[in-house]
Each structure stands twice: as structure tokens, then as C-alpha cells.
Design a protein around this motif. Structure first.
Motif, PDB file in Angstrom:
ATOM      1  N   LYS A   1       0.810  -1.220   0.000  1.00  0.00           N
ATOM      2  CA  LYS A   1       0.000   0.000   0.000  1.00  0.00           C
ATOM      3  C   LYS A   1       0.843   1.269   0.000  1.00  0.00           C
ATOM      4  CE  LYS A   1      -4.233  -1.628   2.090  1.00  0.00           C
ATOM      5  NZ  LYS A   1      -5.263  -1.334   3.070  1.00  0.00           N
ATOM      6  N   GLY A   2       1.850   1.332   0.872  1.00  0.00           N
ATOM      7  CA  GLY A   2       2.581   2.588   1.026  1.00  0.00           C
ATOM      8  C   GLY A   2       3.943   2.629   0.369  1.00  0.00           C
ATOM      9  N   GLY A   3       4.411   1.529  -0.154  1.00  0.00           N
ATOM     10  CA  GLY A   3       5.739   1.501  -0.762  1.00  0.00           C
ATOM     11  C   GLY A   3       6.812   1.262   0.287  1.00  0.00           C
ATOM     12  N   GLY A   4       7.966   1.901   0.105  1.00  0.00           N
ATOM     13  CA  GLY A   4       9.090   1.694   1.009  1.00  0.00           C
ATOM     14  C   GLY A   4       8.908   2.441   2.315  1.00  0.00           C
ATOM     15  N   PHE A   5       9.493   1.907   3.378  1.00  0.00           N
ATOM     16  CA  PHE A   5       9.429   2.554   4.688  1.00  0.00           C
ATOM     17  C   PHE A   5      10.662   2.204   5.507  1.00  0.00           C
ATOM     18  CE2 PHE A   5       7.687  -1.615   5.494  1.00  0.00           C
ATOM     19  CZ  PHE A   5       8.173  -1.937   6.749  1.00  0.00           C
ATOM     20  N   THR A   6      10.939   3.047   6.483  1.00  0.00           N
ATOM     21  CA  THR A   6      12.000   2.776   7.460  1.00  0.00           C
ATOM     22  C   THR A   6      11.441   3.038   8.850  1.00  0.00           C
ATOM     23  OG1 THR A   6      12.857   5.028   7.387  1.00  0.00           O
ATOM     24  CG2 THR A   6      13.860   3.447   5.893  1.00  0.00           C
ATOM     25  N   ASP A   7      11.952   2.318   9.815  1.00  0.00           N
ATOM     26  CA  ASP A   7      11.551   2.480  11.204  1.00  0.00           C
ATOM     27  C   ASP A   7      12.814   2.376  12.054  1.00  0.00           C
ATOM     28  OD1 ASP A   7      10.046   2.711  13.514  1.00  0.00           O
ATOM     29  OD2 ASP A   7       9.681   0.559  13.641  1.00  0.00           O
ATOM     30  N   THR A   8      13.073   3.402  12.857  1.00  0.00           N
ATOM     31  CA  THR A   8      14.256   3.414  13.716  1.00  0.00           C
ATOM     32  C   THR A   8      13.821   3.555  15.163  1.00  0.00           C
ATOM     33  OG1 THR A   8      15.548   4.462  11.982  1.00  0.00           O
ATOM     34  CG2 THR A   8      16.433   4.582  14.186  1.00  0.00           C
ATOM     35  N   SER A   9      14.428   2.755  16.031  1.00  0.00           N
ATOM     36  CA  SER A   9      14.115   2.787  17.453  1.00  0.00           C
ATOM     37  C   SER A   9      15.414   2.910  18.238  1.00  0.00           C
ATOM     38  CB  SER A   9      13.385   1.510  17.849  1.00  0.00           C
ATOM     39  OG  SER A   9      13.190   1.467  19.241  1.00  0.00           O
ATOM     40  N   ILE A  10      15.467   3.877  19.171  1.00  0.00           N
ATOM     41  CA  ILE A  10      16.635   4.072  20.023  1.00  0.00           C
ATOM     42  C   ILE A  10      16.193   3.934  21.471  1.00  0.00           C
ATOM     43  CG2 ILE A  10      18.438   5.663  20.740  1.00  0.00           C
ATOM     44  CD1 ILE A  10      18.189   6.971  17.992  1.00  0.00           C
ATOM     45  N   ASN A  11      16.875   3.084  22.238  1.00  0.00           N
ATOM     46  CA  ASN A  11      16.543   2.838  23.643  1.00  0.00           C
ATOM     47  C   ASN A  11      17.743   3.178  24.515  1.00  0.00           C
ATOM     48  OD1 ASN A  11      14.010   1.647  22.928  1.00  0.00           O
ATOM     49  ND2 ASN A  11      15.131  -0.191  22.370  1.00  0.00           N
ATOM     50  N   ILE A  12      17.493   3.913  25.595  1.00  0.00           N
ATOM     51  CA  ILE A  12      18.528   4.210  26.581  1.00  0.00           C
ATOM     52  C   ILE A  12      17.998   3.781  27.940  1.00  0.00           C
ATOM     53  CG2 ILE A  12      19.940   5.975  27.663  1.00  0.00           C
ATOM     54  CD1 ILE A  12      19.603   7.638  25.126  1.00  0.00           C
ATOM     55  N   HIS A  13      18.746   2.928  28.645  1.00  0.00           N
ATOM     56  CA  HIS A  13      18.321   2.410  29.941  1.00  0.00           C
ATOM     57  C   HIS A  13      19.375   2.754  30.987  1.00  0.00           C
ATOM     58  CE1 HIS A  13      18.049  -0.852  33.007  1.00  0.00           C
ATOM     59  NE2 HIS A  13      16.829  -0.393  33.003  1.00  0.00           N
ATOM     60  N   PHE A  14      18.968   3.473  32.028  1.00  0.00           N
ATOM     61  CA  PHE A  14      19.833   3.797  33.152  1.00  0.00           C
ATOM     62  C   PHE A  14      19.497   2.845  34.290  1.00  0.00           C
ATOM     63  CE2 PHE A  14      19.611   7.748  30.791  1.00  0.00           C
ATOM     64  CZ  PHE A  14      20.945   8.138  30.765  1.00  0.00           C
ATOM     65  N   PRO A  15      20.382   1.893  34.611  1.00  0.00           N
ATOM     66  CA  PRO A  15      20.099   0.961  35.700  1.00  0.00           C
ATOM     67  C   PRO A  15      19.917   1.697  37.034  1.00  0.00           C
ATOM     68  CG  PRO A  15      22.001   0.247  34.435  1.00  0.00           C
ATOM     69  CD  PRO A  15      21.655   1.618  33.964  1.00  0.00           C
ATOM     70  N   ALA A  16      18.921   1.288  37.810  1.00  0.00           N
ATOM     71  CA  ALA A  16      18.615   1.962  39.075  1.00  0.00           C
ATOM     72  C   ALA A  16      19.495   1.456  40.225  1.00  0.00           C
ATOM     73  CB  ALA A  16      17.151   1.756  39.428  1.00  0.00           C
ATOM     74  N   ASN A  17      20.119   0.323  40.082  1.00  0.00           N
ATOM     75  CA  ASN A  17      20.929  -0.187  41.191  1.00  0.00           C
ATOM     76  C   ASN A  17      22.342  -0.463  40.771  1.00  0.00           C
ATOM     77  OD1 ASN A  17      20.193  -2.288  39.559  1.00  0.00           O
ATOM     78  ND2 ASN A  17      19.439  -3.583  41.188  1.00  0.00           N
TER      79      ASN A  17
END
Length: 55
Positions: free
Chosen positions: A39-55
Motif C-alpha cells: 500500500k505505502g511503498g518503502g518505509f523505514t523504522d528506527t528505534s533508540i533505547n537508553i536504559h539507566f540501571p537503578a541499582n
């Protein structure tokens, strides 16, 4: 709003310099998806995760 941002920056700075214990490196992850659909042709999806441990 400025107070909230400054408070968060101070807390981040204090935790980074070891005041609350040993400094802990954050975990950073990233993923990128490239695809094509009928339906929409080409696509890109980017995900960035940053996790600061609490302990």
C-alpha cells in the motif's frame, strides 16, 4: 518548566559523578527496519533505547 529540567540535569550529573555510589554506564540500543509494503511503498523504522540501571 525550567526548574524541572534543571533538577533532572542536576540529578543526572550527580549520579554520573559517583555521589550516589559507583557510576553506572547506561545501556544503549538501536534498531532500524527497512521494508516495502503493497500500500505505502518503502518505509523505514528506527528505534533508540537508553536504559539507566537503578541499582
Amino acid at each position: 518548566m525550567k526548574r524541572v529540567v534543571m533538577s533532572l540535569m542536576m540529578a543526572l550529573g550527580l549520579s554520573a559523578c559517583g555521589v550516589a555510589g559507583e557510576p553506572v554506564k547506561p545501556d544503549v540500543g538501536m534498531s532500524t527496519t527497512v521494508g516495502v509494503n503493497s500500500k505505502g511503498g518503502g518505509f523505514t523504522d528506527t528505534s533508540i533505547n537508553i536504559h539507566f540501571p537503578a541499582n
